[in-house]
Design an enzyme around this catalytic site. Structure first.
Site, mmCIF file in Angstrom:
data_model
loop_
_atom_site.group_PDB
_atom_site.id
_atom_site.type_symbol
_atom_site.label_atom_id
_atom_site.label_comp_id
_atom_site.label_asym_id
_atom_site.label_seq_id
_atom_site.Cartn_x
_atom_site.Cartn_y
_atom_site.Cartn_z
ATOM 1 N N HIS A 109 0.842 -1.211 0.000
ATOM 2 C CA HIS A 109 0.000 0.000 0.000
ATOM 3 C C HIS A 109 0.874 1.257 0.000
ATOM 4 C CE1 HIS A 109 -4.055 -1.751 0.353
ATOM 5 N NE2 HIS A 109 -3.470 -2.702 1.059
ATOM 6 N N THR A 110 2.089 1.106 -0.489
ATOM 7 C CA THR A 110 2.960 2.279 -0.619
ATOM 8 C C THR A 110 2.997 2.786 -2.058
ATOM 9 O OG1 THR A 110 4.806 0.764 -0.911
ATOM 10 C CG2 THR A 110 4.514 1.664 1.287
ATOM 11 N N ASP A 111 2.593 1.927 -3.028
ATOM 12 C CA ASP A 111 2.748 2.332 -4.447
ATOM 13 C C ASP A 111 1.922 3.575 -4.770
ATOM 14 O OD1 ASP A 111 0.366 0.839 -4.386
ATOM 15 O OD2 ASP A 111 0.807 -0.327 -6.197
ATOM 16 N N ALA A 162 -5.589 -14.322 -6.012
ATOM 17 C CA ALA A 162 -4.807 -14.820 -4.881
ATOM 18 C C ALA A 162 -3.814 -13.769 -4.400
ATOM 19 C CB ALA A 162 -4.059 -16.096 -5.278
ATOM 20 N N LEU A 177 -1.648 -12.502 -6.204
ATOM 21 C CA LEU A 177 -0.389 -12.726 -6.920
ATOM 22 C C LEU A 177 -0.447 -12.083 -8.295
ATOM 23 C CD1 LEU A 177 0.123 -16.420 -5.793
ATOM 24 C CD2 LEU A 177 1.189 -14.356 -4.841
ATOM 25 N N SER A 226 -4.170 -10.472 -12.723
ATOM 26 C CA SER A 226 -4.680 -9.416 -13.616
ATOM 27 C C SER A 226 -3.516 -8.726 -14.336
ATOM 28 C CB SER A 226 -5.539 -8.401 -12.853
ATOM 29 O OG SER A 226 -4.829 -7.804 -11.798
ATOM 30 N N GLU A 244 -6.276 -1.492 -16.620
ATOM 31 C CA GLU A 244 -6.896 -1.993 -15.381
ATOM 32 C C GLU A 244 -7.742 -0.908 -14.718
ATOM 33 O OE1 GLU A 244 -4.726 -4.840 -13.254
ATOM 34 O OE2 GLU A 244 -5.949 -4.687 -11.449
ATOM 35 N N ASP A 282 2.136 -3.891 -9.667
ATOM 36 C CA ASP A 282 2.005 -5.209 -10.277
ATOM 37 C C ASP A 282 2.474 -5.211 -11.728
ATOM 38 O OD1 ASP A 282 0.762 -5.500 -7.880
ATOM 39 O OD2 ASP A 282 -1.247 -5.792 -8.690
ATOM 40 N N TYR A 334 -10.268 -0.635 -0.454
ATOM 41 C CA TYR A 334 -9.071 -0.139 -1.143
ATOM 42 C C TYR A 334 -9.248 1.348 -1.456
ATOM 43 C CZ TYR A 334 -5.234 -0.078 -4.572
ATOM 44 O OH TYR A 334 -4.079 0.205 -5.263
HETATM 45 P P1 ADP Z 1 -5.349 -10.949 -8.795
HETATM 46 O O1 ADP Z 1 -4.746 -9.956 -9.727
HETATM 47 O O2 ADP Z 1 -4.883 -10.782 -7.382
HETATM 48 O O3 ADP Z 1 -5.201 -12.354 -9.237
HETATM 49 P P2 ADP Z 1 -7.707 -9.566 -9.591
HETATM 50 O O4 ADP Z 1 -9.113 -9.570 -9.080
HETATM 51 O O5 ADP Z 1 -6.981 -8.285 -9.684
HETATM 52 O O6 ADP Z 1 -6.901 -10.644 -8.748
HETATM 53 O O7 ADP Z 1 -7.697 -10.184 -11.060
HETATM 54 C C1 ADP Z 1 -8.381 -11.381 -11.324
HETATM 55 C C2 ADP Z 1 -9.210 -11.194 -12.582
HETATM 56 O O8 ADP Z 1 -8.338 -11.048 -13.731
HETATM 57 C C3 ADP Z 1 -10.085 -12.380 -12.916
HETATM 58 O O9 ADP Z 1 -11.325 -12.300 -12.239
HETATM 59 C C4 ADP Z 1 -10.251 -12.235 -14.421
HETATM 60 O O10 ADP Z 1 -11.210 -11.242 -14.717
HETATM 61 C C5 ADP Z 1 -8.890 -11.692 -14.847
HETATM 62 N N1 ADP Z 1 -7.978 -12.791 -15.208
HETATM 63 C C6 ADP Z 1 -6.797 -13.093 -14.640
HETATM 64 N N2 ADP Z 1 -6.224 -14.180 -15.231
HETATM 65 C C7 ADP Z 1 -7.063 -14.567 -16.213
HETATM 66 C C8 ADP Z 1 -7.059 -15.651 -17.164
HETATM 67 N N3 ADP Z 1 -6.096 -16.534 -17.216
HETATM 68 N N4 ADP Z 1 -8.130 -15.720 -18.012
HETATM 69 C C9 ADP Z 1 -9.137 -14.835 -17.957
HETATM 70 N N5 ADP Z 1 -9.196 -13.823 -17.065
HETATM 71 C C10 ADP Z 1 -8.190 -13.680 -16.203
HETATM 72 MG MG MG Z 2 -4.960 -7.854 -9.647
#
Ligand code: ADP
Ligand code: MG
Length: 413
Positions: A46-48, A134, A136, A139, A181, A193, A245
């Site tokens: 939460h520093t970015d 997760a 990680l 997105s 995003e 990220d 957030y």
């Molecule tokens: P995180 O980035 O922590 O994994 P987010 O909620 O930011 O979680 O991003 C997850 C979302 O990104 C998913 O719900 C989907 O909309 C999209 N996404 C990520 N990977 C894929 C993938 N392999 N195929 C389709 N959508 C994906």
């Molecule tokens: Mg994400």
């Protein structure tokens, strides 16, 4: 209780999987395949969005995208992780107009075109071993894989090659991914990220200054010193995340205004005392009426503390005092839990159980309220610590967590 490990795919396996998804959907061979890693963040959370410092690295777990350019402006997308084909006309992509996963990919094409790059429509197939949601950054892995694939098939010349990445060009791709995003997918992100996925290097941590976008590559070879970093995907259902957030960001911005600086980073650099900052924030009328001054003081304390902890970790690594990083991770967790209030029971149990089983320290990573934690462990104790965390989750009746032993992987290419 035996821990479940989340395997990564080799680059060849990932490529073949993406090509197969493409073939099955579009009945043709793709023109190119891009891939990009998820990320974990050693410290600086939460520093970015406060113009601060973050210290992430790229995971071995990657998202792969097979892609062919089209002559028109139609974008057709399929993902092995999603059911329906997602389709849009690039000419109609606009902020606020889209929902669903395809917005992350179409948004990158839109942002590149907004920046003046000649991008048209395309067909693309996605598959990934980065776990979703997760913490990680699946997105950013999705956006960054699309960015490098578009760079390749439309000949934009921004990414460079695997051996000689073009960091200036990659900064442009990072900005396109962030805009995708924030503006098209409508999800808030501070930018760490996307930088990690596009600008990290294998075997290194990426020290990113979010104020200047300057980076420093810091060698990260824990196994050489008998250590390992365990990543624990709590699989906790994300709840309340969006609103929380945005609230944290709003509080930080209001605090910066009250302190008379452009961002909290300036306060961190000025080295002002905590008492002085608290007095200024709690002075009558300093903050808008929707901000609780006592809460704001704690939020600011976390941000300043974590920027300082990044600096301390950089020094410790530089001096070869890697084990001493552990307690700083736990200190950061306590700060995120108590001052920033973004932890959850699963994250707390993960960190506490890991530390009780002999970890040198640990903390939640990412936005919070679910997602993953990391724990610094002795290499030969990784399994023992993972098993202990799995047992603690079973005791609490939580969903079984997933584990990885982190290695700093390659960026998007
Ligand atoms: P995180 O980035 O922590 O994994 P987010 O909620 O930011 O979680 O991003 C997850 C979302 O990104 C998913 O719900 C989907 O909309 C999209 N996404 C990520 N990977 C894929 C993938 N392999 N195929 C389709 N959508 C994906
Ligand atoms: Mg994400």
């Amino acid at each position: 209780m035996t821990a479940q490990w989340i395997d990564s795919w080799s680059p060849v396996e990932g490529r073949e999987r993406a090509e197969k998804v493409y073939r099955d959907c579009f009945n043709a061979e793709p023109a190119g395949v891009g891939s990009a890693p998820g990320r974990a963040n050693l410290i600086g959370e939460h520093t970015d969005y406060n113009d601060g410092l973050v210290f992430p690295f790229a995971l071995l777990h990657r998202t792969f995208i097979a892609l062919t350019a089209r002559e028109d402006t139609i974008i057709r997308l399929v993902s092995a992780q999603e059911d329906a084909v997602w389709e849009v006309d690039l000419d109609e992509v606009a902020p606020g107009a889209h929902t669903g996963w395809g917005a992350y990919v179409a948004g990158v094409a839109w942002a590149l075109r907004e920046q003046g790059y000649a991008v048209r429509g395309f067909d693309a197939a996605v598959t990934s071993c980065v776990p979703y949601g997760a913490g990680l950054s699946s997105s950013a892995a999705l956006e960054a894989s699309a960015a490098v694939a578009l760079d390749e098939v439309f000949g934009l010349g921004l990414a460079g090659t695997v051996d000689e990445p073009n960091d200036e060009g990659r900064k442009v791709l990072v900005q396109a991914c962030i805009r995708a995003e924030n503006e098209i997918a409508g999800a808030n992100t501070g930018g760490m990220d996307q930088s990690a996925s596009l600008r990290a290097q294998a075997g290194h941590l990426l020290l990113l200054d979010c104020q200047t976008q300057d980076v420093q590559q810091v060698p990260f070879a824990l196994s050489d010193v008998g250590l390992a970093l365990l990543i624990i995907d709590t699989r906790a259902p994300h709840q309340l995340v969006d609103g929380q957030y945005a609230q944290r960001r709003a509080t930080c911005e209001a605090a910066a205004v009250a302190l008379g600086v452009p961002s909290l980073r300036a306060i961190a650099d000025a080295g002002r005392s905590a008492d002085e900052i608290a007095a200024q924030l709690t002075a009558p009328g300093a903050l808008p009426s929707d901000q609780n001054p006592e809460v704001a003081v704690r939020r600011v304390r976390h941000v300043l503390g974590d920027i300082e902890r990044v600096r301390r970790v950089v020094t410790l690594l530089d001096e070869g005092r890697t084990e001493e990083v552990g307690p700083l991770l736990t200190e950061a967790h306590v700060s995120l839990r108590d001052d920033y209030e973004v932890s959850c029971p699963e994250l707390d149990v993960a960190v506490d159980a890991a530390n009780a089983a002999g970890a040198l320290g640990g903390r939640m990573i990412g936005g919070g309220f679910g997602g993953s934690a990391i724990a610094l462990v002795r290499l030969d104790e990784a399994q023992k610590v993972a098993d202990a965390v799995a047992a603690a989750f079973a005791d609490k009746g939580f969903t079984a967590p997933g584990f990885m032993v982190a290695e700093a992987g390659a960026p998007a290419f």
